[in-house]
Design a protein around this motif. Structure first.
Motif, PDB file in Angstrom:
ATOM      1  N   CYS A  72       3.675   7.681   1.392  1.00  0.00           N
ATOM      2  CA  CYS A  72       2.458   8.469   1.209  1.00  0.00           C
ATOM      3  C   CYS A  72       1.338   7.561   0.730  1.00  0.00           C
ATOM      4  O   CYS A  72       1.564   6.440   0.285  1.00  0.00           O
ATOM      5  CB  CYS A  72       2.682   9.591   0.205  1.00  0.00           C
ATOM      6  N   MET A  73       0.154   8.078   0.856  1.00  0.00           N
ATOM      7  CA  MET A  73      -1.012   7.391   0.335  1.00  0.00           C
ATOM      8  C   MET A  73      -1.571   8.284  -0.770  1.00  0.00           C
ATOM      9  O   MET A  73      -2.009   9.406  -0.498  1.00  0.00           O
ATOM     10  CB  MET A  73      -2.029   7.194   1.462  1.00  0.00           C
ATOM     11  N   ARG A  74      -1.479   7.827  -1.978  1.00  0.00           N
ATOM     12  CA  ARG A  74      -1.963   8.615  -3.120  1.00  0.00           C
ATOM     13  C   ARG A  74      -3.480   8.485  -3.206  1.00  0.00           C
ATOM     14  O   ARG A  74      -4.037   7.408  -3.008  1.00  0.00           O
ATOM     15  CB  ARG A  74      -1.330   8.103  -4.406  1.00  0.00           C
ATOM     16  N   GLU A  75      -4.126   9.603  -3.482  1.00  0.00           N
ATOM     17  CA  GLU A  75      -5.577   9.616  -3.653  1.00  0.00           C
ATOM     18  C   GLU A  75      -5.873  10.078  -5.075  1.00  0.00           C
ATOM     19  O   GLU A  75      -5.472  11.166  -5.475  1.00  0.00           O
ATOM     20  CB  GLU A  75      -6.235  10.580  -2.668  1.00  0.00           C
ATOM     21  N   ASP A  76      -6.549   9.233  -5.823  1.00  0.00           N
ATOM     22  CA  ASP A  76      -6.925   9.585  -7.186  1.00  0.00           C
ATOM     23  C   ASP A  76      -8.366  10.047  -7.180  1.00  0.00           C
ATOM     24  O   ASP A  76      -9.255   9.346  -6.718  1.00  0.00           O
ATOM     25  CB  ASP A  76      -6.759   8.387  -8.120  1.00  0.00           C
ATOM     26  N   GLY A  77      -8.590  11.236  -7.649  1.00  0.00           N
ATOM     27  CA  GLY A  77      -9.935  11.796  -7.760  1.00  0.00           C
ATOM     28  C   GLY A  77      -9.907  12.779  -8.899  1.00  0.00           C
ATOM     29  O   GLY A  77      -9.051  12.685  -9.779  1.00  0.00           O
ATOM     30  N   ALA A  92      -8.564   4.817   6.027  1.00  0.00           N
ATOM     31  CA  ALA A  92      -7.958   4.424   4.745  1.00  0.00           C
ATOM     32  C   ALA A  92      -6.470   4.131   4.920  1.00  0.00           C
ATOM     33  O   ALA A  92      -5.942   3.179   4.332  1.00  0.00           O
ATOM     34  CB  ALA A  92      -8.170   5.520   3.704  1.00  0.00           C
ATOM     35  N   ALA A  93      -5.781   4.930   5.733  1.00  0.00           N
ATOM     36  CA  ALA A  93      -4.343   4.725   5.957  1.00  0.00           C
ATOM     37  C   ALA A  93      -4.080   3.380   6.632  1.00  0.00           C
ATOM     38  O   ALA A  93      -3.139   2.664   6.270  1.00  0.00           O
ATOM     39  CB  ALA A  93      -3.774   5.867   6.790  1.00  0.00           C
ATOM     40  N   VAL A  94      -4.914   3.015   7.598  1.00  0.00           N
ATOM     41  CA  VAL A  94      -4.736   1.737   8.306  1.00  0.00           C
ATOM     42  C   VAL A  94      -5.037   0.559   7.379  1.00  0.00           C
ATOM     43  O   VAL A  94      -4.351  -0.466   7.442  1.00  0.00           O
ATOM     44  CB  VAL A  94      -5.587   1.705   9.596  1.00  0.00           C
ATOM     45  N   ARG A  95      -6.020   0.715   6.504  1.00  0.00           N
ATOM     46  CA  ARG A  95      -6.267  -0.343   5.505  1.00  0.00           C
ATOM     47  C   ARG A  95      -5.076  -0.454   4.557  1.00  0.00           C
ATOM     48  O   ARG A  95      -4.669  -1.539   4.154  1.00  0.00           O
ATOM     49  CB  ARG A  95      -7.544  -0.054   4.708  1.00  0.00           C
ATOM     50  N   PHE A  96      -4.538   0.689   4.181  1.00  0.00           N
ATOM     51  CA  PHE A  96      -3.416   0.782   3.247  1.00  0.00           C
ATOM     52  C   PHE A  96      -2.143   0.157   3.835  1.00  0.00           C
ATOM     53  O   PHE A  96      -1.429  -0.569   3.164  1.00  0.00           O
ATOM     54  CB  PHE A  96      -3.216   2.262   2.931  1.00  0.00           C
TER      55      PHE A  96
END
Length: 166
Positions: free
Chosen positions: A70-75, A132-136
């Motif tokens: 997963c890609m966690r998003e902090d906001g 963002a996923a591809v950068r990640f």
């Protein structure tokens, strides 16, 4: 993980051989490690942030447990993005159909069970999350190039537990 090891892992996970063989053993190993550590760890979590998704089967209505990167998003509110890459194989992974049919699910994140609601990302919101996923994890771009389908992205947002314990 060193940058050299990370690049090597990204190269290996981008291959068609990995796409054919990984689904045969990685999910089973992840579930076993999750069970043995009391929900605190997933084997794939050594490479990427990972969750154990518990969803309701689209056709069966049965509970399904799927380990996923997963890609966690902090906001203001922590969210997670799940990428339905299926290791770059042609069909959508079954868990994506489960979330489309039953968006209320639960994840095990770092030893905590969190009720979530999944939302399929579309349009500009999907494009932003995809970039963002591809950068990640750059192999996602290679997975997309290999398949004709658009890889599904879901954002998981926390939801309150119901009074019946769900």
């Amino acid at each position: 993980m060193t940058s050299t090891v990370k690049r090597l892992v990204q190269k290996v996970t981008s291959t068609r051989l990995f796409a054919r063989t990984a689904p045969l053993f990685i999910p089973a190993l992840d579930r076993a490690v999750h069970r043995l550590t009391g929900g605190r760890a997933l084997l794939s979590g050594r490479l990427l942030p990972s969750v154990l998704l518990t969803s309701t089967g689209a056709r069966t209505g049965q509970s399904r447990r799927t380990p996923l990167a997963c890609m966690r998003e902090d906001g203001p509110v922590r969210t997670w993005v799940l990428i339905g890459s299926n290791f770059g194989r042609p069909g959508h992974p079954a868990w994506t159909a489960n979330l489309l049919a039953h968006p209320d699910a639960e994840i095990s994140w770092q030893g905590r069970d969190i009720p979530v609601r999944a939302r399929l990302l579309k349009g500009a919101e999907r494009e932003t999350a995809w970039a963002a996923a591809v950068r990640f994890w750059p192999p996602y771009a290679r997975y997309q190039a290999r398949v004709e389908r658009e890889i599904r992205l879901f954002r998981l947002e926390p939801r309150a537990r119901r009074a019946d314990g769900d």
